[in-house]
Design a protein around this motif. Structure first.
Motif, short mmCIF file in Angstrom:
data_model
loop_
_atom_site.label_atom_id
_atom_site.label_comp_id
_atom_site.label_asym_id
_atom_site.label_seq_id
_atom_site.Cartn_x
_atom_site.Cartn_y
_atom_site.Cartn_z
N PHE A 1 0.85 -1.19 0.00
CA PHE A 1 0.00 0.00 0.00
C PHE A 1 0.89 1.24 0.00
N ASP A 2 0.29 2.42 0.08
CA ASP A 2 1.05 3.65 -0.11
C ASP A 2 2.31 3.71 0.74
N ARG A 3 3.39 4.15 0.13
CA ARG A 3 4.66 4.25 0.83
C ARG A 3 4.56 5.18 2.03
N GLU A 4 3.79 6.27 1.86
CA GLU A 4 3.63 7.23 2.96
C GLU A 4 2.92 6.58 4.14
N ASP A 5 1.93 5.73 3.86
CA ASP A 5 1.21 5.05 4.92
C ASP A 5 2.10 4.03 5.63
N ILE A 6 2.92 3.35 4.86
CA ILE A 6 3.87 2.40 5.47
C ILE A 6 4.81 3.15 6.41
N HIS A 7 5.33 4.25 5.93
CA HIS A 7 6.27 5.05 6.74
C HIS A 7 5.58 5.55 8.01
N SER A 8 4.35 6.05 7.87
CA SER A 8 3.63 6.59 9.02
C SER A 8 3.28 5.51 10.03
N LEU A 9 2.85 4.35 9.53
CA LEU A 9 2.48 3.25 10.42
C LEU A 9 3.69 2.75 11.20
N VAL A 10 4.78 2.51 10.50
CA VAL A 10 5.98 1.99 11.15
C VAL A 10 6.56 3.01 12.12
N SER A 11 6.51 4.28 11.75
CA SER A 11 7.01 5.33 12.64
C SER A 11 6.18 5.41 13.92
N ALA A 12 4.85 5.27 13.78
CA ALA A 12 3.98 5.30 14.96
C ALA A 12 4.27 4.11 15.87
N LEU A 13 4.44 2.93 15.29
CA LEU A 13 4.77 1.75 16.09
C LEU A 13 6.10 1.94 16.83
N ASP A 14 7.06 2.50 16.13
CA ASP A 14 8.37 2.76 16.73
C ASP A 14 8.24 3.78 17.87
N ASP A 15 7.39 4.78 17.68
CA ASP A 15 7.18 5.80 18.71
C ASP A 15 6.56 5.20 19.98
N ILE A 16 5.64 4.26 19.81
CA ILE A 16 5.04 3.61 20.98
C ILE A 16 6.13 2.95 21.82
N ALA A 17 6.98 2.18 21.14
CA ALA A 17 8.07 1.50 21.85
C ALA A 17 9.00 2.51 22.53
N ASP A 18 9.27 3.62 21.84
CA ASP A 18 10.15 4.65 22.41
C ASP A 18 9.59 5.23 23.70
N TYR A 19 8.29 5.51 23.70
CA TYR A 19 7.69 6.13 24.88
C TYR A 19 7.48 5.13 26.02
N VAL A 20 7.26 3.87 25.68
CA VAL A 20 7.22 2.84 26.72
C VAL A 20 8.61 2.73 27.36
N HIS A 21 9.62 2.72 26.52
CA HIS A 21 11.00 2.65 27.02
C HIS A 21 11.31 3.87 27.89
N ALA A 22 10.88 5.05 27.44
CA ALA A 22 11.12 6.28 28.21
C ALA A 22 10.43 6.21 29.57
N THR A 23 9.22 5.67 29.60
CA THR A 23 8.49 5.52 30.87
C THR A 23 9.27 4.62 31.82
N ALA A 24 9.68 3.47 31.33
CA ALA A 24 10.42 2.53 32.17
C ALA A 24 11.75 3.12 32.64
N SER A 25 12.44 3.81 31.73
CA SER A 25 13.73 4.42 32.09
C SER A 25 13.56 5.49 33.16
N ASN A 26 12.48 6.27 33.04
CA ASN A 26 12.24 7.33 34.02
C ASN A 26 11.93 6.76 35.40
N ILE A 27 11.22 5.65 35.43
CA ILE A 27 10.94 5.00 36.72
C ILE A 27 12.25 4.66 37.42
N GLU A 28 13.22 4.19 36.63
CA GLU A 28 14.53 3.84 37.21
C GLU A 28 15.36 5.09 37.50
N LEU A 29 15.43 6.00 36.55
CA LEU A 29 16.27 7.20 36.72
C LEU A 29 15.79 8.09 37.86
#
Length: 213
Positions: free
Chosen positions: A78-106
């Motif tokens: 499907f559209d390249r832009e949609d692929i990029h947006s979907l994958v970027s959003a999934l990556d962002d979820i992981a980033d913010y979950v990681h940031a949450t966990a890191s902040n709990i420790e830090l």
């Protein structure tokens, strides 16, 4: 001729397994965060935070691989832009979950609030729906699964907003320790942003659905 036809064939075999790996990893990292905020065992919490960091790196690798596939393949499912947006959003979820966990420790947060646990539970449900919807991209045979999942994700984000706003209002009303207020507020807001990114992914899925169903 075979090589020419293969060049113009949509690379579902290349992309779809990677989409599913990405969404599965996001669900797993959300589940690990819920375990992290649910346990009172500080040693176990530290081990879970390390696992979240590892999974975030796994997600980065999957994202990088998908972007390489985008650069290599002329035809995409499907559209390249949609692929990029979907994958970027999934990556962002992981980033913010990681940031949450890191902040709990830090921030050396020992006592986890009920609101943090509630937000982590909401996030897991949203990621579970996201994973279900992404898997339906393989065939588009049951578009209702995607549509219903997106509705539930949007509802989950609204619930997360409400829970976060109430919790922060109560922090300002009752928390007398300014440092503790900042710690708690930062973790709550980072968790809530993770739910925002789930909604971003759902919005992309809805766009894909409209264009391809």
């Amino acid at each position: 001729m075979t090589s020419i036809f293969s060049f113009f064939t949509p690379k579902d075999k290349a992309f779809q397994p990677l989409f599913e790996q990405a969404s599965s990893n996001v669900l797993l990292i959300a589940e690990k965060l819920l375990e992290t905020v649910s346990t009172k065992d500080l040693d176990q919490r530290r081990e879970l935070i390390k696992e979240i960091e590892r999974l975030e790196h796994v997600g980065d690798d999957i994202t990088h691989t998908i972007f390489i596939e985008l650069s290599k393949n002329f035809i995409t499912p499907f559209d390249r832009e949609d692929i990029h947006s979907l994958v970027s959003a999934l990556d962002d979820i992981a980033d913010y979950v990681h940031a949450t966990a890191s902040n709990i420790e830090l921030y050396n947060v020992v006592v986890i609030s009920e609101t943090m646990i509630k937000l982590a539970e909401i996030l897991v449900e949203m990621c579970r729906d996201l994973d279900k919807a992404v898997r339906e991209l393989r065939s588009f045979k049951n578009i209702r699964v995607i549509a219903d999942a997106c509705v539930r994700i949007n509802s989950g984000e609204n619930q997360a907003d409400y829970v976060t706003n109430i919790a922060i209002a109560r922090l300002f009303e009752f928390e007398k320790d300014a440092i503790e207020l900042i710690r708690q507020k930062e973790i709550l807001q980072t968790l809530e942003i993770a739910t925002d990114k789930c909604e971003d992914a759902a919005n992309v899925l809805e766009s894909i659905l409209v264009k391809n169903a």
